[in-house]
Write a protein that holds these residues in place. Sequence first.
Motif, PDB file in Angstrom:
ATOM      1  N   ASP A 161       0.943  -1.302   0.090  1.00  0.00           N
ATOM      2  CA  ASP A 161      -0.053   0.099   0.022  1.00  0.00           C
ATOM      3  C   ASP A 161       0.891   1.340   0.078  1.00  0.00           C
ATOM      4  N   PHE A 162       0.281   2.303  -0.582  1.00  0.00           N
ATOM      5  CA  PHE A 162       0.857   3.605  -0.750  1.00  0.00           C
ATOM      6  C   PHE A 162       0.345   4.548  -0.155  1.00  0.00           C
ATOM      7  N   SER A 163       0.893   5.752   0.280  1.00  0.00           N
ATOM      8  CA  SER A 163       0.086   7.082   0.628  1.00  0.00           C
ATOM      9  C   SER A 163       1.504   7.922   0.570  1.00  0.00           C
ATOM     10  N   SER A 164       0.964   9.372   0.749  1.00  0.00           N
ATOM     11  CA  SER A 164       2.030  10.454   0.943  1.00  0.00           C
ATOM     12  C   SER A 164       1.431  11.440   1.818  1.00  0.00           C
ATOM     13  N   ASN A 165       2.378  12.320   2.243  1.00  0.00           N
ATOM     14  CA  ASN A 165       2.104  13.473   3.148  1.00  0.00           C
ATOM     15  C   ASN A 165       1.237  14.539   2.430  1.00  0.00           C
ATOM     16  N   ASN A 166       1.011  14.468   1.149  1.00  0.00           N
ATOM     17  CA  ASN A 166      -0.153  15.185   0.553  1.00  0.00           C
ATOM     18  C   ASN A 166      -1.640  14.538   0.412  1.00  0.00           C
ATOM     19  N   SER A 195      -0.142  -6.193  -5.656  1.00  0.00           N
ATOM     20  CA  SER A 195      -0.423  -7.402  -4.764  1.00  0.00           C
ATOM     21  C   SER A 195      -0.330  -8.833  -5.613  1.00  0.00           C
ATOM     22  N   LEU A 196      -0.162  -9.474  -4.873  1.00  0.00           N
ATOM     23  CA  LEU A 196       0.312 -11.077  -5.321  1.00  0.00           C
ATOM     24  C   LEU A 196      -0.585 -11.972  -4.312  1.00  0.00           C
ATOM     25  N   SER A 197      -1.273 -12.931  -5.117  1.00  0.00           N
ATOM     26  CA  SER A 197      -1.984 -13.885  -4.319  1.00  0.00           C
ATOM     27  C   SER A 197      -1.515 -15.133  -4.630  1.00  0.00           C
ATOM     28  N   ASN A 198      -1.916 -16.152  -4.082  1.00  0.00           N
ATOM     29  CA  ASN A 198      -1.244 -17.732  -4.467  1.00  0.00           C
ATOM     30  C   ASN A 198       0.186 -17.640  -4.776  1.00  0.00           C
ATOM     31  N   ASN A 199       1.059 -17.017  -4.161  1.00  0.00           N
ATOM     32  CA  ASN A 199       2.416 -17.260  -4.096  1.00  0.00           C
ATOM     33  C   ASN A 199       2.796 -18.704  -4.098  1.00  0.00           C
ATOM     34  N   PRO A 200       3.577 -19.213  -4.589  1.00  0.00           N
ATOM     35  CA  PRO A 200       4.083 -20.474  -4.327  1.00  0.00           C
ATOM     36  C   PRO A 200       4.904 -20.875  -3.299  1.00  0.00           C
ATOM     37  N   ASP A 201       4.699 -21.775  -2.680  1.00  0.00           N
ATOM     38  CA  ASP A 201       5.902 -22.151  -1.341  1.00  0.00           C
ATOM     39  C   ASP A 201       6.935 -22.641  -1.841  1.00  0.00           C
ATOM     40  N   ALA A 202       7.912 -21.618  -2.424  1.00  0.00           N
ATOM     41  CA  ALA A 202       9.289 -21.836  -3.043  1.00  0.00           C
ATOM     42  C   ALA A 202      10.284 -21.219  -2.420  1.00  0.00           C
ATOM     43  N   TYR A 249       5.236   3.501   2.680  1.00  0.00           N
ATOM     44  CA  TYR A 249       4.747   2.324   2.177  1.00  0.00           C
ATOM     45  C   TYR A 249       4.544   1.281   3.137  1.00  0.00           C
ATOM     46  N   THR A 250       3.542   0.335   2.901  1.00  0.00           N
ATOM     47  CA  THR A 250       3.215  -0.652   4.000  1.00  0.00           C
ATOM     48  C   THR A 250       3.218  -1.972   3.124  1.00  0.00           C
ATOM     49  N   LEU A 251       3.894  -2.963   3.395  1.00  0.00           N
ATOM     50  CA  LEU A 251       3.975  -4.210   2.943  1.00  0.00           C
ATOM     51  C   LEU A 251       3.216  -5.139   3.965  1.00  0.00           C
ATOM     52  N   SER A 252       2.304  -5.739   3.574  1.00  0.00           N
ATOM     53  CA  SER A 252       1.297  -6.776   4.353  1.00  0.00           C
ATOM     54  C   SER A 252       1.220  -7.859   3.524  1.00  0.00           C
ATOM     55  N   GLY A 253       0.773  -9.256   4.528  1.00  0.00           N
ATOM     56  CA  GLY A 253       0.843 -10.323   3.894  1.00  0.00           C
ATOM     57  C   GLY A 253       0.216 -11.287   4.858  1.00  0.00           C
ATOM     58  N   THR A 254       0.180 -12.346   4.144  1.00  0.00           N
ATOM     59  CA  THR A 254      -0.169 -13.666   4.941  1.00  0.00           C
ATOM     60  C   THR A 254       0.908 -14.756   4.882  1.00  0.00           C
ATOM     61  N   THR A 255       1.144 -14.975   6.147  1.00  0.00           N
ATOM     62  CA  THR A 255       2.251 -16.110   6.058  1.00  0.00           C
ATOM     63  C   THR A 255       1.846 -17.526   6.320  1.00  0.00           C
TER      64      THR A 255
END
Length: 184
Positions: A109-114, A123-130, A156-162
């Motif tokens: 995700d992205f934002s700015s001071n403005n 975004s990425l879904s179904n990332n392989p377990d490699a 910037y915010t990096l989020s996900g499911t482990t």
Amino acid sequence: MKNVLPLKVSFLFTVVLFFASCEKLKDAVKVNVPMQTADVSFSIAPQQAGTQTLSDFITNLNVDSVIKANNTQFGVSNIRSVRITSVRITVLNSDIQDHFGVLSDCKMDFSSNNKPTKVTLASLSNNPDANTSVLDLPVNSSLELKEYFSATVFNYTLSGTTRRAITKTLECRATVKFDVQVGL
């Protein structure tokens, strides 16, 4: 008197054509400025399995200076369009257990001071377990980001499911690129 009316109409037609041509010329003068707002190091702390914020990071960039470095005739007030072109995340210290295959999905995700409203750049879904140390996140290239770029601070915010726990701090690098179109 009868000759004056066609002359006035002809003059008015010429003026209208002149201004219409100037507007077309103004629209035709555009410059694309490739811009990298982030090439930044950040860390992902050890995480339990599940969905969570993995990391937040901030970059500073004087967009006006970057535009002027590419073309001195333009500045931030001349931005016509901004589109995301790529998001690459690299783990610098991955190993057999802790790598990007641990993530089943993630997004940036992205934002700015403005403009503090967050938008999802990629975004990425179904990332392989490699065992991989690089993620190229598919970007939302249709997203118009112009309103965010009269800023100097980008969040910037990096989020996900482990899938499973991340057991050590992962040292990472994010490279985020945009295409900025400027014009008269």
